[in-house]
Design a protein around this motif. Sequence first.
Motif, PDB file in Angstrom:
ATOM      1  N   ILE A 112      85.954  30.411 124.683  1.00 51.62           N
ATOM      2  CA  ILE A 112      85.287  31.504 123.977  1.00 51.62           C
ATOM      3  C   ILE A 112      85.151  31.150 122.551  1.00 51.62           C
ATOM      4  CG2 ILE A 112      84.946  34.018 123.635  1.00 51.62           C
ATOM      5  CD1 ILE A 112      86.722  34.631 126.074  1.00 51.62           C
ATOM      6  N   CYS A 113      84.012  30.821 122.004  1.00 49.87           N
ATOM      7  CA  CYS A 113      84.186  30.549 120.418  1.00 49.87           C
ATOM      8  C   CYS A 113      83.898  31.854 119.834  1.00 49.87           C
ATOM      9  CB  CYS A 113      82.429  29.884 120.314  1.00 49.87           C
ATOM     10  SG  CYS A 113      82.273  29.261 118.657  1.00 49.87           S
ATOM     11  N   ASP A 114      85.123  31.737 118.726  1.00 51.08           N
ATOM     12  CA  ASP A 114      85.327  32.838 117.985  1.00 51.08           C
ATOM     13  C   ASP A 114      84.229  33.067 116.859  1.00 51.08           C
ATOM     14  OD1 ASP A 114      87.669  33.804 119.366  1.00 51.08           O
ATOM     15  OD2 ASP A 114      88.676  32.379 118.040  1.00 51.08           O
ATOM     16  N   VAL A 115      83.383  32.081 116.748  1.00 59.08           N
ATOM     17  CA  VAL A 115      82.272  31.979 115.615  1.00 59.08           C
ATOM     18  C   VAL A 115      81.098  32.789 116.305  1.00 59.08           C
ATOM     19  CG1 VAL A 115      81.164  30.650 113.844  1.00 59.08           C
ATOM     20  CG2 VAL A 115      83.289  29.942 114.427  1.00 59.08           C
ATOM     21  N   CYS A 116      80.430  31.903 117.284  1.00 58.49           N
ATOM     22  CA  CYS A 116      79.059  32.201 117.855  1.00 58.49           C
ATOM     23  C   CYS A 116      79.095  33.246 118.960  1.00 58.49           C
ATOM     24  CB  CYS A 116      78.322  31.070 117.999  1.00 58.49           C
ATOM     25  SG  CYS A 116      78.968  30.041 119.595  1.00 58.49           S
ATOM     26  N   SER A 117      80.440  33.342 119.567  1.00 55.06           N
ATOM     27  CA  SER A 117      80.654  34.108 120.565  1.00 55.06           C
ATOM     28  C   SER A 117      80.207  33.703 122.054  1.00 55.06           C
ATOM     29  CB  SER A 117      80.162  35.663 120.382  1.00 55.06           C
ATOM     30  OG  SER A 117      80.665  36.362 119.473  1.00 55.06           O
ATOM     31  N   SER A 118      80.104  32.389 122.061  1.00 60.11           N
ATOM     32  CA  SER A 118      79.583  31.894 123.258  1.00 60.11           C
ATOM     33  C   SER A 118      80.567  31.534 124.310  1.00 60.11           C
ATOM     34  CB  SER A 118      79.024  30.255 123.031  1.00 60.11           C
ATOM     35  OG  SER A 118      79.809  29.438 122.326  1.00 60.11           O
ATOM     36  N   ALA A 119      80.334  31.718 125.389  1.00 60.08           N
ATOM     37  CA  ALA A 119      81.554  31.488 126.357  1.00 60.08           C
ATOM     38  C   ALA A 119      80.881  30.564 127.574  1.00 60.08           C
ATOM     39  CB  ALA A 119      81.815  32.844 127.192  1.00 60.08           C
ATOM     40  N   HIS A 150      90.430  30.893 123.505  1.00 58.22           N
ATOM     41  CA  HIS A 150      89.468  31.246 122.074  1.00 58.22           C
ATOM     42  C   HIS A 150      89.544  30.082 121.253  1.00 58.22           C
ATOM     43  CE1 HIS A 150      88.491  35.317 122.320  1.00 58.22           C
ATOM     44  NE2 HIS A 150      89.466  35.356 123.395  1.00 58.22           N
ATOM     45  N   GLY A 151      88.670  29.507 120.372  1.00 61.54           N
ATOM     46  CA  GLY A 151      88.566  28.594 119.283  1.00 61.54           C
ATOM     47  C   GLY A 151      87.193  28.726 118.876  1.00 61.54           C
ATOM     48  N   VAL A 152      86.813  27.388 118.423  1.00 60.52           N
ATOM     49  CA  VAL A 152      85.587  27.091 117.903  1.00 60.52           C
ATOM     50  C   VAL A 152      84.742  26.142 118.714  1.00 60.52           C
ATOM     51  CG1 VAL A 152      84.258  26.391 115.606  1.00 60.52           C
ATOM     52  CG2 VAL A 152      86.463  27.910 115.644  1.00 60.52           C
ATOM     53  N   CYS A 153      83.545  26.313 119.073  1.00 58.96           N
ATOM     54  CA  CYS A 153      82.765  25.586 119.921  1.00 58.96           C
ATOM     55  C   CYS A 153      82.271  24.189 119.078  1.00 58.96           C
ATOM     56  CB  CYS A 153      81.460  26.246 120.711  1.00 58.96           C
ATOM     57  SG  CYS A 153      80.252  26.523 119.750  1.00 58.96           S
ATOM     58  N   ALA A 154      82.036  23.044 119.945  1.00 56.12           N
ATOM     59  CA  ALA A 154      81.404  21.693 118.991  1.00 56.12           C
ATOM     60  C   ALA A 154      80.314  22.222 118.165  1.00 56.12           C
ATOM     61  CB  ALA A 154      81.133  21.034 120.331  1.00 56.12           C
ATOM     62  N   GLU A 155      79.463  22.828 118.383  1.00 54.05           N
ATOM     63  CA  GLU A 155      78.268  23.325 117.506  1.00 54.05           C
ATOM     64  C   GLU A 155      78.704  24.136 116.367  1.00 54.05           C
ATOM     65  OE1 GLU A 155      74.961  25.004 119.414  1.00 54.05           O
ATOM     66  OE2 GLU A 155      75.049  23.799 121.314  1.00 54.05           O
ATOM     67  N   CYS A 156      79.505  25.091 116.264  1.00 55.84           N
ATOM     68  CA  CYS A 156      80.018  25.723 115.313  1.00 55.84           C
ATOM     69  C   CYS A 156      80.912  24.721 114.405  1.00 55.84           C
ATOM     70  CB  CYS A 156      80.690  26.751 115.411  1.00 55.84           C
ATOM     71  SG  CYS A 156      79.662  28.425 116.364  1.00 55.84           S
ATOM     72  N   ARG A 157      81.777  23.932 115.128  1.00 52.86           N
ATOM     73  CA  ARG A 157      82.468  22.817 114.345  1.00 52.86           C
ATOM     74  C   ARG A 157      81.462  22.034 113.630  1.00 52.86           C
ATOM     75  NH1 ARG A 157      87.530  20.741 117.524  1.00 52.86           N
ATOM     76  NH2 ARG A 157      87.344  19.352 115.871  1.00 52.86           N
ATOM     77  N   ALA A 158      80.531  21.335 114.160  1.00 52.36           N
ATOM     78  CA  ALA A 158      79.706  20.515 113.704  1.00 52.36           C
ATOM     79  C   ALA A 158      78.875  21.146 112.292  1.00 52.36           C
ATOM     80  CB  ALA A 158      78.700  19.966 114.546  1.00 52.36           C
ATOM     81  N   ALA A 159      78.611  22.536 112.664  1.00 52.49           N
ATOM     82  CA  ALA A 159      77.879  23.121 111.412  1.00 52.49           C
ATOM     83  C   ALA A 159      78.630  23.566 110.528  1.00 52.49           C
ATOM     84  CB  ALA A 159      77.362  24.370 112.187  1.00 52.49           C
TER      85      ALA A 159
END
Length: 163
Positions: A112-119, A150-159
């Motif tokens: 689960i991305c804590d930035v964009c809420s994707s799962a 929980h963490g940060v997905c690849a897209e949010c990390r790249a952004a």
Amino acid sequence: MPQAARQHEHHDHCHDAAAFVGAVASACESRGLRLTPLRLRVLELIAAEEKPVKAYDLLDRLKDEHSGAAPPTVYRALDFLLEHRFIHKLESINAFVGCHHPNEAHQVPFLICDVCSSAVEICDERVSHLLNEQARERGFGARAQTLEVHGVCAECRAAAKPD
């Protein structure tokens, strides 16, 4: 494909709401379950979302279509969908997502991305097998598993990276 190879393969799932709803409708028919219009509509609303959706967001959308929609009606539909494992509840964020394998009973972890809420549903039997094995070794009788990472997905990390 040999069983061992199948156990370790990873699945990336693309979002296809219509196929998901069709698979659930088919599973209900084959199992003799009643997919009422309200249950179907709640399922369609969950399927249409790219991210987990909260019950009150579902209620707000239903109220636009059915003025008499109330929390108990939504929760009854969610209970049915959860009971038959057509959806998953992400306890840590109190939200619901469609299950990628509505015809199979399985327990899967989510990222689960804590930035964009994707799962993202991780379909790898090794994780649930390991947890069940560890529980058994300790004499623990596991009834259910919910693993949410929980963490940060690849897209949010790249952004977030400066150019």
